[in-house]
Design an enzyme around this catalytic site. Sequence first.
Site, PDB file in Angstrom:
ATOM      1  N   GLY C 152      -9.280 -33.896  11.150  1.00 30.59           N
ATOM      2  CA  GLY C 152      -8.476 -35.084  11.412  1.00 30.59           C
ATOM      3  C   GLY C 152      -9.088 -36.329  10.791  1.00 30.59           C
ATOM      4  O   GLY C 152     -10.275 -36.361  10.456  1.00 30.59           O
ATOM      5  N   CYS C 153      -8.283 -37.359  10.642  1.00 28.14           N
ATOM      6  CA  CYS C 153      -8.731 -38.576   9.963  1.00 28.14           C
ATOM      7  C   CYS C 153      -9.734 -39.336  10.816  1.00 28.14           C
ATOM      8  O   CYS C 153     -10.860 -39.613  10.381  1.00 28.14           O
ATOM      9  CB  CYS C 153      -7.540 -39.443   9.582  1.00 28.14           C
ATOM     10  SG  CYS C 153      -6.398 -39.799  10.936  1.00 28.14           S
TER      11      CYS C 153
END
Lengths: 340, 340, 340, 340
Positions: C152-153
Amino acid sequence: MSHERVPVAVLGGSGYTAVELLKILLRHPGVRIAAVTSRQAEHVADLHPSLFGRLDLRCEPFDADALKAKGVQVAFGCLPHGTSMESIPPLLARGIKVIDLSADYRLKDPAVYQQWYKEPHHDAANLAHAVYGLPELYGDRIPGATLVANPGCYPQTAILGLAPLVAHRLVELTGIIVDSKSGVSGGGRTPKLSFHFPECNENFAAYAVGTHRHTPEIEQVLTDVAGERVEVVFTPHLVPMDRGIFSTMYATPTRAVTDAELLELYRDYYRGQPFVRVRTTVPATKDCAFTNYLDVCAKVVRGGKVVVLAAEDNLVRGASGVAVQNFNRLFGYDETTGLL
Amino acid sequence: MSHERVPVAVLGGSGYTAVELLKILLRHPGVRIAAVTSRQAEHVADLHPSLFGRLDLRCEPFDADALKAKGVQVAFGCLPHGTSMESIPPLLARGIKVIDLSADYRLKDPAVYQQWYKEPHHDAANLAHAVYGLPELYGDRIPGATLVANPGCYPQTAILGLAPLVAHRLVELTGIIVDSKSGVSGGGRTPKLSFHFPECNENFAAYAVGTHRHTPEIEQVLTDVAGERVEVVFTPHLVPMDRGIFSTMYATPTRAVTDAELLELYRDYYRGQPFVRVRTTVPATKDCAFTNYLDVCAKVVRGGKVVVLAAEDNLVRGASGVAVQNFNRLFGYDETTGLL
Amino acid sequence: MSHERVPVAVLGGSGYTAVELLKILLRHPGVRIAAVTSRQAEHVADLHPSLFGRLDLRCEPFDADALKAKGVQVAFGCLPHGTSMESIPPLLARGIKVIDLSADYRLKDPAVYQQWYKEPHHDAANLAHAVYGLPELYGDRIPGATLVANPGCYPQTAILGLAPLVAHRLVELTGIIVDSKSGVSGGGRTPKLSFHFPECNENFAAYAVGTHRHTPEIEQVLTDVAGERVEVVFTPHLVPMDRGIFSTMYATPTRAVTDAELLELYRDYYRGQPFVRVRTTVPATKDCAFTNYLDVCAKVVRGGKVVVLAAEDNLVRGASGVAVQNFNRLFGYDETTGLL
Amino acid sequence: MSHERVPVAVLGGSGYTAVELLKILLRHPGVRIAAVTSRQAEHVADLHPSLFGRLDLRCEPFDADALKAKGVQVAFGCLPHGTSMESIPPLLARGIKVIDLSADYRLKDPAVYQQWYKEPHHDAANLAHAVYGLPELYGDRIPGATLVANPGCYPQTAILGLAPLVAHRLVELTGIIVDSKSGVSGGGRTPKLSFHFPECNENFAAYAVGTHRHTPEIEQVLTDVAGERVEVVFTPHLVPMDRGIFSTMYATPTRAVTDAELLELYRDYYRGQPFVRVRTTVPATKDCAFTNYLDVCAKVVRGGKVVVLAAEDNLVRGASGVAVQNFNRLFGYDETTGLL
């Protein structure tokens, strides 16, 4: 001030012109916000969190009788075009005045409306007596009106920017270029890909090239001012900012003119108008932001063309502020009440 | 690729065109960055933190002999105008080719330079043989050049946007309107009030109305294309975004034309040009952002005017990308090397 | 390079991670884009006008057999969570490797998935062998993987920012604060009121306070790194910009530490990692914009707390760039291929 | 209202707090702007084009006698710190009250001033009797004051956000995290590279980590509220927007608490305060923009931490609005006059 506060309604409370209008009205000493209609939320603060603690009012469905029963004397229409002309007739029938911010009553000719809006006009009767609410040009007609068609955001910059020139026939009346740039709030509050932040942020583009619906409004009013057919090429653009319209206009003078002459012409034309600021330097949208001012400057450039620059806040001057300016004329308040 | 990497220097490494250029050059398989000149910091990563870990190079003062000693074959000039024409002659004298991103060698007539830049031109000798580096128009002259005058950012949109029309005399050659809008990086990296964030954010305005120095560059090249004097009214505006130029141009056709004709005309004119994209829909600066593309679309609108819309990234296509495109032609690389 | 280009597919081509990925892949010498699936448009340039003239490919509906028939060796999944775990099993069954950018295969425990995503996990079989694709921590596992769960970012900034500290038990493992700020592209391309330009422009706010789904991902990986339960308080915020994540993290050291010690610790931990830049000054998202770098800096402040600052581009490093970094490891390319 | 308008002066008219203040004062029924001091321009409209046509006043040099001669009863100080404590003593000596927006009279201990501002305090005598102008906490002391130290922008969010918790000793008094984010106008109007549009637009970063001068102000006031030493870790960040501060605060409760308890606590604490809005949902800077409201919301999150979110407009609530709130208390106006 001895006036009692005028009970007003705002129709279609969910959008940007509505919240801007509510904030102006909250400061207006002659107004009481009696009703806000919307089906999108229960309370105005649910529609607009910025109003939390400032306006404790439940939204209500549109019902002309209910508004009449509440003593509403004037309704501000913040509904989309098309819907507007359905809601307004029952209000007028009950003696409630209307200041309509939609486009429904701006174009005098129903055929022109149909041509640009792709649907027939349903209320030709009221259209016939609607007053176009641009106070600087038609201010005298407003006090006696029952239906005021509030002017469009782009058209105000074009009309007030060019009116002194066309009124004096100082420029050729066809082939006038109106290159306009608007902040994104002008596109309304309904989410769409073109107004999705990562699409329009850090981006600049034209849209509706040659086809924007404000074109006939600009031409209708300038034609009226000139007394002869005026034709413009109008190109709107989207600027990555919230609010503000800047129009750059190019016209071909019919005789040689100077900057000094233009300055004098504009100052004369707008003398006594509290909200038009004739500038000697280039206007900027931020100088007008959150105000009802429209700034304008005209210059002669190389090759002899006249360039007119006009700036405004599209939500205040372009919509809700001028609506209150119209309200003030309609109800006998000083034109600037609530707007300085 | 059998080429050895060409040792290059970047002169004046502190600004936005320099850092953009360095990033492109870092990806270019035919280039070795041999030197960056600047007095503003010790290391390129101090000038531009984004280069930390990507380019380990100390800045050096400008010294033509030192650059020659390092084997530099070509220097990219990212110096301000005025300074540029002081630094370039000693490089040329030592056999170092120059691609100059400043305005100093763009205007062929020193008198025109003096008129617009308010100072005399000091290097008429080199000016006489400088090649104007717009590859789509003068690409054939670049391979043999020693001094390439890289074109201006605004002019490229105006020139490439209008060239097909004026080349075919499809429009009147005077009174052409070029209404341009630029992101703020076009104003350079030196802090000034007009580029201070809270001044230009959420703001839109014109500047240098009728007086911008890119005017004579646009006219010089379009006059060359048309073979007859072309005159434009050029109005630049500042857009609250980092990068991108959008030009909206208005011209009066000399005969009736259609959208389809214009599309064919533009496609023909730019056939085989890898970086001009002829579009059927309205361009947008974001579609070109961080690329060397220039997008263009021409349309006929109400009243018969032709509207041309052109968009580019002012730092890539408008400056550093086209400089590398010129480099590629100068050193025999495929025109697109490092630019896709 | 003697490799043949690997035929790849991009699943769900309409969003921001997809277009970012396509642009990276277009530059990658070891890749051929064989297919893009989407039902939203006919051609990729209709989905993304920026790809006009750069990628001439029609979109196709998702069909595992068709992709297999085209010789696709690896698919990048840019589908929403939930949809992802429906599409991926048939690909794996046909021997197509998958790098999945959704959240579907990141959380090892299906019960945790269900708790945070409010729906059961449908593909426990493949979840069991999915490799969490954070190359700096699990790079050795990627070459042999068939299914890579791209990280995930937000989690990448938190995990890479805190890993050196928790790995060495230099800070208390509970009560770690992760205060993160993201550009709007992180919210995807589907128009919503909260991402409507006039709503989020000129605005800053937290969201999903205490409830964001990236929390268990951060905790799972840091727990794995520490060998003991790590708990964080994670608060994301929305920044009015397109791209970039900045995380400010606060931890309580278990013994007195100095800035110099922290610098050495981080440099040691990330030695040889091409995309983690250990900085001595405060990072900024713009320094990483449009790159695969993750910048990190740790400092001791008044009261003895350790503050860790980490910045990345959420679309490149946070999604599509690290996906290509994983691709490079999966197919034996140098880790930086296509990413510098 | 029977008050005569109070003649006021604005000292240092060139910056953002000054123009914001002037706009508020223009709407205030109890104020007459008698003088604006600045050496940077001749007329206030030259300093601030937005005031063109709204305030026709020439700037004057600072001269205490001249202000006294004009009958000025109160001066708003918008001068930089350091300069402020030079200009204020002569005003006080002449019986002119001062509301100082600089930092010079906020820190009660001159030694603390010297430690953080790196110069000695020159006016200990007036410092001793200055009243810290945070109306919600020290409102009773303002009416009798002659010198009001207007509170800092960041500190107001931290102090009003945390005061209910520390007043009730509901959280541990050390190790409180204050993670703050501010729009760029907070950095003032002097052009600097860090506030140059292309540097801070599309960028997010922390600054002054562990060293920001607002730290001792926050601690001094919260210590006073708690009656015991409070220590915070304060990290400011720059947000690419004009105005607004958002602070996310993390504290460790001394006993288990619930959201409902916190809501009640905050509502009790701020009952009757017109400008603190206790919210049940996450605040956002835009909800407060251009208003004097400070919005606050406290929540319990995983792991038991208390997260407090506070938002304000840094120029209005954070500076010029609260200055007028102080003026109202000082001169007996209703606290909200001119501010709604």
